[in-house]
Each structure stands twice: as C-alpha cells, then as structure tokens.
Motif scaffolding. Structure first.
Motif, short mmCIF file in Angstrom:
data_model
loop_
_atom_site.label_atom_id
_atom_site.label_comp_id
_atom_site.label_asym_id
_atom_site.label_seq_id
_atom_site.Cartn_x
_atom_site.Cartn_y
_atom_site.Cartn_z
N LEU A 129 35.84 48.93 -15.45
CA LEU A 129 37.21 48.57 -15.81
C LEU A 129 37.75 47.49 -14.88
O LEU A 129 38.44 46.56 -15.32
CB LEU A 129 38.10 49.81 -15.74
CG LEU A 129 37.90 50.85 -16.84
CD1 LEU A 129 38.88 52.00 -16.65
CD2 LEU A 129 38.09 50.24 -18.23
N ALA A 130 37.44 47.59 -13.58
CA ALA A 130 37.93 46.60 -12.63
C ALA A 130 37.38 45.22 -12.95
O ALA A 130 38.11 44.22 -12.94
CB ALA A 130 37.55 47.02 -11.21
N LEU A 131 36.09 45.15 -13.25
CA LEU A 131 35.49 43.85 -13.58
C LEU A 131 36.00 43.32 -14.92
O LEU A 131 36.15 42.11 -15.11
CB LEU A 131 33.97 43.98 -13.59
CG LEU A 131 33.33 44.25 -12.22
CD1 LEU A 131 31.84 44.50 -12.36
CD2 LEU A 131 33.58 43.10 -11.26
N ALA A 132 36.26 44.22 -15.86
CA ALA A 132 36.83 43.79 -17.15
C ALA A 132 38.23 43.22 -16.95
O ALA A 132 38.60 42.20 -17.55
CB ALA A 132 36.85 44.96 -18.12
N LEU A 133 39.05 43.88 -16.12
CA LEU A 133 40.39 43.37 -15.82
C LEU A 133 40.30 42.01 -15.16
O LEU A 133 41.05 41.08 -15.48
CB LEU A 133 41.13 44.36 -14.93
CG LEU A 133 42.51 43.92 -14.46
CD1 LEU A 133 43.45 43.70 -15.64
CD2 LEU A 133 43.10 44.95 -13.49
N ARG A 134 39.35 41.85 -14.24
CA ARG A 134 39.19 40.56 -13.56
C ARG A 134 38.85 39.45 -14.55
O ARG A 134 39.42 38.36 -14.51
CB ARG A 134 38.10 40.67 -12.49
CG ARG A 134 37.75 39.35 -11.85
CD ARG A 134 36.84 39.54 -10.67
NE ARG A 134 37.49 40.29 -9.62
CZ ARG A 134 37.00 40.45 -8.40
NH1 ARG A 134 35.85 39.89 -8.09
NH2 ARG A 134 37.65 41.14 -7.49
N GLU A 135 37.93 39.72 -15.47
CA GLU A 135 37.54 38.70 -16.45
C GLU A 135 38.70 38.39 -17.38
O GLU A 135 38.94 37.22 -17.73
CB GLU A 135 36.33 39.19 -17.24
CG GLU A 135 35.89 38.24 -18.35
CD GLU A 135 35.48 36.88 -17.81
OE1 GLU A 135 35.63 35.90 -18.57
OE2 GLU A 135 35.02 36.80 -16.65
N ALA A 136 39.46 39.41 -17.80
CA ALA A 136 40.59 39.18 -18.69
C ALA A 136 41.66 38.34 -18.01
O ALA A 136 42.22 37.41 -18.61
CB ALA A 136 41.17 40.53 -19.14
N VAL A 137 41.96 38.64 -16.75
CA VAL A 137 42.96 37.86 -16.02
C VAL A 137 42.49 36.43 -15.83
O VAL A 137 43.27 35.48 -15.94
CB VAL A 137 43.26 38.55 -14.67
CG1 VAL A 137 44.11 37.64 -13.78
CG2 VAL A 137 43.96 39.88 -14.89
N THR A 138 41.20 36.25 -15.55
CA THR A 138 40.65 34.90 -15.41
C THR A 138 40.84 34.10 -16.69
O THR A 138 41.23 32.93 -16.66
CB THR A 138 39.16 34.98 -15.05
OG1 THR A 138 39.01 35.68 -13.81
CG2 THR A 138 38.56 33.58 -14.91
N ASN A 139 40.59 34.72 -17.85
CA ASN A 139 40.78 34.04 -19.13
C ASN A 139 42.25 33.70 -19.36
O ASN A 139 42.57 32.63 -19.91
CB ASN A 139 40.24 34.90 -20.27
CG ASN A 139 38.72 34.93 -20.30
OD1 ASN A 139 38.07 33.98 -19.89
ND2 ASN A 139 38.15 36.02 -20.77
#
Length: 368
Positions: free
Chosen positions: A280-290
C-alpha cells in the motif's frame, strides 16, 4: 596432428566418473589366466593384443555415446567376445563390458532388454559350442549385476544432472524476479523523489528574489529529500526495505502540499500485515508521483478500510484525466504496482474520469 594430440591428452572418460573406469580395464587380465597352464601361441598372443588395442578405444568411446550412437560399439564388443569365446574363456570379459555399456541406452526397458539379449546369446552360444563353465559362469554371474548396476547408476546420474539443470533454471528465474523487483522499487523511489525535488527546486527559483528565508528552507528540504532518497535506494538494492504506510502518507502530504494539492486521508485503524502495508505504501507513492507529474490536481483523496478479510485502498484526484489511459496503465509505475499487488494475492483497478482513481484489494493474510 593437433586434434590427435588433444585426443591423447584426454579426458578419455567424463571427469565426474573419476579414475574407476581406467581401473576396470584391469579385468582384461582374465585372458592371461589360460597361459598359466597352456603354452602361449605367438599368433594367439598377437591377435589378443590386436583385439585389446581395438577394444580400448571403443571402451572409452562408450562413455561419451548415447542411445543409437552407442549400439555399434556395443555390438562390436559382443562380436569380440563371440570371436574369442571358443579359444579363451577370458572372452567372458567382453560380454561383461558389453552389459555395462548398455547403460548408454537411456530408456531403461531397452537397456535391460539389451542385457538380457547379450547374456542369453552368450548362454546359447555356450550350449551350442559346448563351451566350459569357466566361460559361462563368470559371464552370467558377473555380467547381470554389472549391467543392472551400470544402468541404475546411469539413471541416477542423469536424474541428478536434470535436477541440477532445474535448480539452475529456478535460480535464473529468481535472479530475473529479483532484478524486476529492484527495478520496480527504484522506479517508485526515484520517480517520486525526483518529482518532489523538481517541484521544490522550481519553487525555490520563484522565491529566490522575494523571500530568501523561504528559498533557504526549500533548498534545505531538497537536500534532506535527496539524502533520504539515497538512503532508501541503498536499502532497496540490498532488498531489506520495508515502508510504513503512515510514514509514506506523511511524505505524500508534504509532497502534495509543496505542489498546492490538498490531501484528504481517511485511514481506518486496524492491524495491517507488514507485506500488505509495504504494498500500500508503494502504491500510494506511485499514485502521488503520477499526480505531481500529470494531473494538475488541487485535491487528492486517500481512504483505507477493512472489508471482511480484505484491505481496500482508494486513491483518487480531481485533476486532468490522462489523454491515453491505456498508455498510462502500461507504464513502468502502474505495471510494477500491478505486479506487486498480484504477488501479494490482491488486485488493482484503474478508473479515469475527471481525474484518476485507483482501487487496491489486498488479503489480510498477504504472504511475505
């Protein structure tokens, strides 16, 4: 000449067999026993030496040949035994060697059938020619166990080699998977961090002439972010990185705030498995990056809740929907996110409406 020199240099048998095959050639001394009580005939001795010189290369070749290619060598060895049996009971040695050569036939049924035919042929020849038991008994008593043992040993060795190749394939696949994991993690780490550094550097440039104190603060944040990214990259490469969701949420809030995007988070408190939390943490990071790169959003919503035996995470923004949603879904970030979620036993859905919305479903018992 060079090829002949290399042939003489060896190895004459596969190295994993050791020195034993060379010692087995000593069994040819059975031919000499006859001469302890019978005066040697020069012609017979000469023919015997010639037969040994013909047999030894075939014997070494039998260790390198398989299946049909080994059949001529096997038949030639039997022919030598048939030729010498009426004259010297040591000819049983050739039949024993032929039984051992049957190990070159990789199908067990064919190998055991060949052993039976060799021993049966030797017994039939002994009966028809009236050969003594000194020839027949060693042939049957030694040839059968030697042949069976050779076939079984060859099967075990081939199975061990096959298992070794399978292990090498598994190790190769594991190395590929590890490289892909590191590639995904580095993309998530550097993509997010470099986007944040770029935004802060742009903000510092705008503030440079108006507010030197704020500019200094932004430059200090850039330095801190870069050092933090360097530490995370080192940790990711060694394979020991575990990211906490709460920490990642705080970093996402700071990164979005620097881009004037408001983060609204609703996280239900519950005990989360470590693997699911990291995904979940890595998914949040990728979403925020996008969002920082593409969305031009003003608001980002994040919700995490537990429904039955699943963790449900929803991340959305009110920014500009991507023109080519399919291309975005094929990108390294979202592809890596899908692979990571699938590896944890979950699923990911992507919706492009007014902005971009991600929904992740992870089992509570996601395996590490």
């Amino acid at each position: 000449m060079e090829k002949f020199r290399r042939l003489l240099a060896g190895p004459w048998v596969p190295p994993y067999l050791g020195k034993a095959p060379y010692l087995w050639l000593l069994s040819l001394n059975f031919f000499v026993w006859k001469f302890f009580y019978v005066r040697p005939d020069p012609l017979e001795v000469g023919l015997l030496l010639l037969s040994v010189l013909v047999f030894v290369p075939m014997y070494f070749a039998s260790y390198w040949l398989r299946n049909r290619r080994a059949v001529p060598v096997l038949l030639a060895t039997v022919a030598l035994g048939v030729a010498w049996a009426p004259h010297n009971f040591g000819a049983s040695t050739f039949f024993i060697f032929a039984c051992a050569m049957c190990a070159a036939l990789e199908r067990p049924r064919q190998a055991y059938l060949a052993i039976g035919l060799i021993l049966g042929g030797a017994a039939l020849m002994a009966a028809l020619r009236g050969l003594p038991l000194s020839f027949l008994l060693p042939t049957l008593a030694v040839g059968a166990p030697v042949g069976i043992a050779s076939v079984m040993d060859a099967r075990v060795r081939r199975s061990a080699q096959l298992l070794l190749r399978k292990q090498e394939e598994v190790e190769h696949i594991a190395r590929i998977a590890e490289r892909e994991r590191i590639s995904r993690d580095l993309h998530d780490l550097l993509g997010h961090t470099l986007s944040l550094i770029a935004i802060k550097a742009e903000l510092a440039g705008r503030l440079l002439e108006r507010d030197t104190a704020a500019t200094a603060k932004e430059i200090k944040d850039i330095e801190t972010t870069a050092r933090h990214a360097l530490a995370e990259v080192r940790s990711a490469v060694t394979g020991y990185r575990q990211t906490g969701f709460a920490q990642e949420l705080a970093q996402a809030r700071a990164a979005l705030a620097a881009a004037d995007v408001r983060l609204e988070a609703e996280v239900q408190p519950f005990a989360m498995p470590a693997t699911a939390e990291n995904v979940l943490a890595l998914a949040l990071r990728e979403a925020v990056t996008n969002i920082l790169r593409h969305a031009n959003a003003t608001r980002c919503q994040v919700s995490v809740r537990q429904e039955g035996g699943q963790i449900v995470c929803h991340i959305s923004d009110d920014g500009r929907a991507p023109v080519d949603g399919a291309a975005l879904a094929r990108g390294n970030g979202l592809r890596g996110m899908r692979e990571r979620v699938a590896a944890a036993g979950g699923r990911l859905t992507l919706h492009a409406e007014s902005g971009l919305a991600l929904e992740l479903y992870l089992p509570m018992g996601a395996a590490a």
